[in-house]
Design a protein around this motif. Structure first.
Motif, PDB file in Angstrom:
ATOM      1  N   ILE A   1       0.730  -1.431  -0.410  1.00 45.19           N
ATOM      2  CA  ILE A   1      -0.200  -0.007   0.181  1.00 45.19           C
ATOM      3  C   ILE A   1       0.954   1.513   0.169  1.00 45.19           C
ATOM      4  N   LEU A   2       1.982   1.219   0.961  1.00 44.93           N
ATOM      5  CA  LEU A   2       2.953   2.240   0.566  1.00 44.93           C
ATOM      6  C   LEU A   2       3.500   2.808  -0.233  1.00 44.93           C
ATOM      7  N   ARG A   3       3.791   1.326  -1.264  1.00 40.03           N
ATOM      8  CA  ARG A   3       4.226   1.620  -2.305  1.00 40.03           C
ATOM      9  C   ARG A   3       3.517   2.588  -3.686  1.00 40.03           C
ATOM     10  N   GLU A   4       2.289   1.707  -3.188  1.00 42.33           N
ATOM     11  CA  GLU A   4       0.890   2.697  -3.807  1.00 42.33           C
ATOM     12  C   GLU A   4       1.122   3.906  -4.185  1.00 42.33           C
ATOM     13  N   LEU A   5       1.456   3.969  -2.504  1.00 47.42           N
ATOM     14  CA  LEU A   5       0.595   6.222  -2.745  1.00 47.42           C
ATOM     15  C   LEU A   5       1.877   6.649  -2.996  1.00 47.42           C
ATOM     16  N   THR A   6       2.901   6.522  -2.788  1.00 47.22           N
ATOM     17  CA  THR A   6       4.197   6.784  -3.009  1.00 47.22           C
ATOM     18  C   THR A   6       4.394   7.291  -4.497  1.00 47.22           C
ATOM     19  N   LEU A   7       4.437   6.345  -5.253  1.00 43.67           N
ATOM     20  CA  LEU A   7       3.818   6.408  -6.599  1.00 43.67           C
ATOM     21  C   LEU A   7       2.760   7.420  -7.449  1.00 43.67           C
ATOM     22  N   ALA A   8       1.677   6.952  -6.853  1.00 45.85           N
ATOM     23  CA  ALA A   8       0.543   8.258  -6.997  1.00 45.85           C
ATOM     24  C   ALA A   8       1.240   9.120  -6.610  1.00 45.85           C
ATOM     25  N   ASP A   9       1.348   9.673  -5.651  1.00 47.54           N
ATOM     26  CA  ASP A   9       1.660  11.135  -5.053  1.00 47.54           C
ATOM     27  C   ASP A   9       3.128  11.240  -5.891  1.00 47.54           C
ATOM     28  N   ASN A  10       4.465  10.812  -6.139  1.00 52.51           N
ATOM     29  CA  ASN A  10       4.856  11.282  -7.347  1.00 52.51           C
ATOM     30  C   ASN A  10       4.892  11.181  -8.746  1.00 52.51           C
ATOM     31  N   ARG A  11       3.673  10.650  -9.323  1.00 51.58           N
ATOM     32  CA  ARG A  11       3.091  11.054 -10.468  1.00 51.58           C
ATOM     33  C   ARG A  11       2.279  12.153 -10.229  1.00 51.58           C
ATOM     34  N   GLN A  12       1.832  12.571  -8.520  1.00 56.11           N
ATOM     35  CA  GLN A  12       1.050  13.971  -9.434  1.00 56.11           C
ATOM     36  C   GLN A  12       2.416  14.897  -8.863  1.00 56.11           C
ATOM     37  N   ASP A  13       3.317  15.386  -8.458  1.00 55.06           N
ATOM     38  CA  ASP A  13       4.422  15.460  -7.972  1.00 55.06           C
ATOM     39  C   ASP A  13       5.299  16.452  -9.584  1.00 55.06           C
ATOM     40  N   ALA A  14       4.815  14.968 -10.328  1.00 57.63           N
ATOM     41  CA  ALA A  14       5.528  15.578 -11.488  1.00 57.63           C
ATOM     42  C   ALA A  14       4.512  16.347 -12.524  1.00 57.63           C
ATOM     43  N   SER A  15       3.098  15.527 -12.573  1.00 55.64           N
ATOM     44  CA  SER A  15       1.637  16.050 -13.105  1.00 55.64           C
ATOM     45  C   SER A  15       1.758  18.377 -12.877  1.00 55.64           C
ATOM     46  N   ARG A  16       2.025  18.344 -11.838  1.00 55.58           N
ATOM     47  CA  ARG A  16       2.117  19.510 -11.527  1.00 55.58           C
ATOM     48  C   ARG A  16       3.325  20.139 -12.018  1.00 55.58           C
ATOM     49  N   ALA A  17       4.599  19.653 -11.730  1.00 56.61           N
ATOM     50  CA  ALA A  17       6.163  20.655 -12.440  1.00 56.61           C
ATOM     51  C   ALA A  17       5.906  20.591 -13.515  1.00 56.61           C
ATOM     52  N   ARG A  18       5.108  19.625 -14.200  1.00 58.73           N
ATOM     53  CA  ARG A  18       4.650  20.025 -15.880  1.00 58.73           C
ATOM     54  C   ARG A  18       3.836  21.268 -16.411  1.00 58.73           C
ATOM     55  N   ARG A  19       3.092  21.629 -15.527  1.00 61.36           N
ATOM     56  CA  ARG A  19       1.522  22.400 -15.813  1.00 61.36           C
ATOM     57  C   ARG A  19       2.359  23.680 -15.508  1.00 61.36           C
ATOM     58  N   PRO A  20       2.092  24.559 -17.170  1.00 61.47           N
ATOM     59  CA  PRO A  20       2.614  25.870 -17.274  1.00 61.47           C
ATOM     60  C   PRO A  20       2.055  26.526 -16.153  1.00 61.47           C
ATOM     61  N   LEU A  21       2.815  27.472 -16.098  1.00 63.20           N
ATOM     62  CA  LEU A  21       2.216  29.024 -15.067  1.00 63.20           C
ATOM     63  C   LEU A  21       1.368  29.562 -15.798  1.00 63.20           C
ATOM     64  N   ARG A  22       0.405  29.809 -15.097  1.00 65.36           N
ATOM     65  CA  ARG A  22      -1.004  30.731 -15.028  1.00 65.36           C
ATOM     66  C   ARG A  22       0.537  32.379 -15.114  1.00 65.36           C
ATOM     67  N   PRO A  23      -0.107  33.120 -17.075  1.00 63.57           N
ATOM     68  CA  PRO A  23      -0.237  34.038 -16.871  1.00 63.57           C
ATOM     69  C   PRO A  23      -0.458  35.055 -15.739  1.00 63.57           C
ATOM     70  N   VAL A  24       0.620  36.011 -14.944  1.00 61.73           N
ATOM     71  CA  VAL A  24      -0.046  37.260 -14.372  1.00 61.73           C
ATOM     72  C   VAL A  24      -0.451  37.968 -15.150  1.00 61.73           C
ATOM     73  N   SER A  25      -1.788  38.910 -14.952  1.00 61.59           N
ATOM     74  CA  SER A  25      -2.282  40.166 -15.621  1.00 61.59           C
ATOM     75  C   SER A  25      -1.428  41.579 -15.523  1.00 61.59           C
ATOM     76  N   ALA A  26      -1.251  42.439 -16.231  1.00 53.59           N
ATOM     77  CA  ALA A  26      -0.757  43.652 -15.590  1.00 53.59           C
ATOM     78  C   ALA A  26      -0.791  44.284 -14.204  1.00 53.59           C
ATOM     79  N   LYS A  27      -2.536  44.426 -14.394  1.00 56.21           N
ATOM     80  CA  LYS A  27      -3.805  44.979 -13.451  1.00 56.21           C
ATOM     81  C   LYS A  27      -3.232  43.887 -12.063  1.00 56.21           C
ATOM     82  N   ARG A  28      -2.875  42.728 -11.715  1.00 55.27           N
ATOM     83  CA  ARG A  28      -2.978  42.299 -10.645  1.00 55.27           C
ATOM     84  C   ARG A  28      -1.227  41.985 -10.427  1.00 55.27           C
ATOM     85  N   THR A  29      -0.748  42.354 -10.887  1.00 57.75           N
ATOM     86  CA  THR A  29       0.994  42.695 -10.749  1.00 57.75           C
ATOM     87  C   THR A  29       0.865  44.264 -10.384  1.00 57.75           C
TER      88      THR A  29
END
Length: 326
Positions: free
Chosen positions: A295-323
């Motif tokens: 079970i621990l192997r399953e959870l850590t594998l799933a967690d590593n995949r989520q972390d990798a997905s977050r790392a590949r996700r492009p950053l949202r541009p910040v508008s000049a107004k918000r800046t």
């Protein structure tokens, strides 16, 4: 006489003693009155003593009958208990996993692991002990624990213990969402020391890494900090005050994801701590330990995949107004 008296003699005598009447005792036992009288006569003949005096007003126990009554009641209760045991056989002994964990792990990956273990092993129990890594290793070597989730230690203390790496956990600095330090783009370590610190006790791996971080900036952890292994206390101090909680990431992950705590933009370099499954290297495999390990192997594998997905996700541009607002 012990071999000749049986339970029908005892139950007949008890019915007469309770009803104080042979006729009513017969109705209670669903027998005829002559059958009850005959059974009582057999018992008195075997005992060679009068137990019941019968007259116009019913049946009355003799002194010998009163003496026998106390033991007859115990016999009846024992028979009922024995019959109940046959109707409800004793369940097989419950398998119990003796599990140890670091406090930061116990509030991180472990709850989800125990939930899955309950689904797959619904009849198994778990006895969880949280302690420092040194205490967990000692308990494993003494046979008080089947396994533990902890950290790799010095080779001299790992003799007889196997270690299976699950994940590497960084240190984070967690604060309440509106903490003054969050208004700074990149607060300095010196600025962090202006606020109360909540840290791990001296001698633990998280504390050694915390001390190393401040040492690298020619600073040190002040003596008036709060040292604790209690995740529940540490997180509440950070949420209810301006304290800075320096902790392994998994201990604060739920609060960080829900927005109840925020992460300071400070990286504690070279502070990733290897966390894994500790168990005795000798002996037969234990079924519950193997189930938990999977079970621990399953959870850590799933967690590593989520972390990798977050790392590949492009950053949202910040508008000049918000800046400008910032």
């Amino acid at each position: 006489m012990e071999n000749r008296i049986n339970f029908r003699h005892v139950s007949c005598f008890l019915a007469i003693a309770r009803e104080r009447h042979v006729g009513r005792a017969a109705e209670r036992l669903n027998l005829t009155q002559p059958a009850v009288s005959k059974t009582l006569a057999e018992l008195e003949s075997l005992a060679n003593v009068r137990l019941v005096e019968r007259g116009r007003h019913g049946a009355r126990l003799t002194p010998a009958g009163e003496h026998f009554l106390r033991y007859a009641v115990d016999v009846e209760q024992a028979m009922k208990s024995a019959a109940g045991a046959l109707e409800h056989p004793v369940a097989p002994p419950v398998k119990v996993l003796q599990l140890g964990a670091l406090p930061t792990v116990a509030s991180g990956i472990l709850p989800n692991a125990l939930l899955r273990l309950r689904e797959r092993q619904p009849h198994a129990g778990v006895r969880l002990q949280t302690a420092t890594n040194d205490m967990l290793l000692s308990a494993l070597k003494a046979g008080r624990l089947d396994c533990a989730i902890g950290r790799m230690a010095e080779p001299s203390t790992m003799q007889g213990i196997s270690f299976e790496l699950l994940y590497a956990e960084p240190l984070v600095m967690a604060v309440r969402p509106r903490h003054p330090l969050l208004s700074e783009r990149r607060p300095s370590p010196q600025a962090v020391l202006a606020y109360p610190l909540v840290v791990a006790p001296s001698g633990t791996v998280p504390r050694l890494n915390t001390d190393a971080f401040f040492d690298a900036h020619a600073l040190c952890v002040p003596g008036n900090c709060t040292e604790t292994l209690s995740v529940s206390v540490a997180r509440l101090l950070a949420r209810r005050s301006d304290a800075v909680w320096i902790t392994p990431e998994f201990a604060a992950r739920d609060d960080l994801e829900r927005g109840e705590l925020a992460r300071l933009p400070l990286t504690v370099a070279n502070a990733e701590e290897p966390v894994g499954l500790l168990r005795p290297s000798a002996g037969e495999p234990i079924e519950l330990v193997e189930a938990l390990a999977a079970i621990l192997r399953e959870l850590t594998l799933a967690d590593n995949r989520q972390d990798a997905s977050r790392a590949r996700r492009p950053l949202r541009p910040v508008s000049a107004k918000r800046t400008r607002k910032r």
